[in-house]
Design a protein around this motif. Structure first.
Motif, short mmCIF file in Angstrom:
data_model
loop_
_atom_site.label_atom_id
_atom_site.label_comp_id
_atom_site.label_asym_id
_atom_site.label_seq_id
_atom_site.Cartn_x
_atom_site.Cartn_y
_atom_site.Cartn_z
N VAL A 179 8.86 3.59 4.58
CA VAL A 179 8.44 2.23 4.24
C VAL A 179 8.88 1.25 5.33
O VAL A 179 8.14 0.33 5.68
CB VAL A 179 8.92 1.81 2.83
N ALA A 180 10.06 1.48 5.89
CA ALA A 180 10.53 0.61 6.97
C ALA A 180 9.68 0.79 8.23
O ALA A 180 9.46 -0.16 8.98
CB ALA A 180 12.00 0.89 7.29
N LYS A 181 9.17 2.01 8.46
CA LYS A 181 8.33 2.27 9.63
C LYS A 181 6.95 1.64 9.45
O LYS A 181 6.36 1.14 10.40
CB LYS A 181 8.21 3.77 9.90
N TYR A 219 0.84 -1.20 0.00
CA TYR A 219 0.00 0.00 0.00
C TYR A 219 0.87 1.25 0.00
O TYR A 219 0.63 2.19 -0.75
CB TYR A 219 -0.92 0.04 1.22
N PHE A 220 1.88 1.27 0.85
CA PHE A 220 2.74 2.45 0.93
C PHE A 220 3.43 2.70 -0.41
O PHE A 220 3.49 3.84 -0.88
CB PHE A 220 3.77 2.32 2.05
N CYS A 252 1.35 6.44 5.47
CA CYS A 252 1.80 5.42 6.43
C CYS A 252 0.63 4.82 7.21
O CYS A 252 0.51 3.60 7.31
CB CYS A 252 2.82 6.03 7.39
N CYS A 253 -0.22 5.67 7.76
CA CYS A 253 -1.36 5.18 8.54
C CYS A 253 -2.32 4.40 7.66
O CYS A 253 -2.77 3.31 8.04
CB CYS A 253 -2.06 6.35 9.21
N GLN A 254 -2.62 4.93 6.48
CA GLN A 254 -3.52 4.24 5.56
C GLN A 254 -2.99 2.84 5.26
O GLN A 254 -3.75 1.87 5.24
CB GLN A 254 -3.62 5.00 4.25
#
Length: 162
Positions: free
Chosen positions: A141-143, A17-18, A24-26
């Motif tokens: 992306v890592a987060k 998704y990202f 990020c939240c989505q």
């Protein structure tokens, strides 16, 4: 550490998704949304304002906000006066956010990005263009992966104890 292939697939889905351009939240919320009866579009809409550390104000990391939303869906109380239920939910949120802080150094978007107040430009609400350079320069992306994995591992642990 994940044993459950379905949960691992959700972590991968959050990253996907990202990489498609979602916040990020989505990304974190949408990867698990169907488990809670939310369709993809509704999940993406509910989580949309949390991007960029809440409305691009660089406060709490969007991926971490996703954890909070998912814990609410998993553990949230539905009776207003249920202090025990609220307390249980808050406890899980605090535990998982502490885990995120340990893994990522902070739960604050600006700190994770190393901005420290430097990014206060005109039109700070304008979303960054998603380019190859953006993806190279941001740890986001890592987060997202970390947040999705933290929540997936929470679910896995809960299932094994259940």
């Amino acid at each position: 550490m994940l044993q459950d292939k379905q949960l691992e697939a959700r972590v991968d889905r959050a990253v996907d998704y990202f990489m498609q351009g979602y916040g990020c939240c989505q990304s974190v919320v949408a990867a698990f949304a169907d488990m809670y009866g939310l369709d993809e579009k509704l999940a993406l809409k509910i989580a949309a304002g949390f991007g960029g550390g809440v409305g691009r104000m660089r406060m709490m990391c969007g991926a971490v906000s996703g954890i909070v939303m998912l814990v609410g869906l998993e553990e949230g109380q539905t009776e207003g006066a249920d202090r025990e239920g609220k307390s249980h939910c808050y406890k899980i949120v605090q535990q998982l956010l502490e885990e995120s802080k340990q893994q990522n150094g902070s739960i604050i978007c600006a700190e994770i990005l190393g901005l420290n107040g430097q990014e206060k430009a005109v039109n700070s609400y304008v979303a960054s263009e998603r380019t190859a350079e953006y993806y190279k320069s941001r740890p986001c992306v890592a987060k997202v992966e970390s947040a999705a994995r933290i929540f997936a591992e929470y679910l896995e642990k809960k299932q094994s104890e259940g």
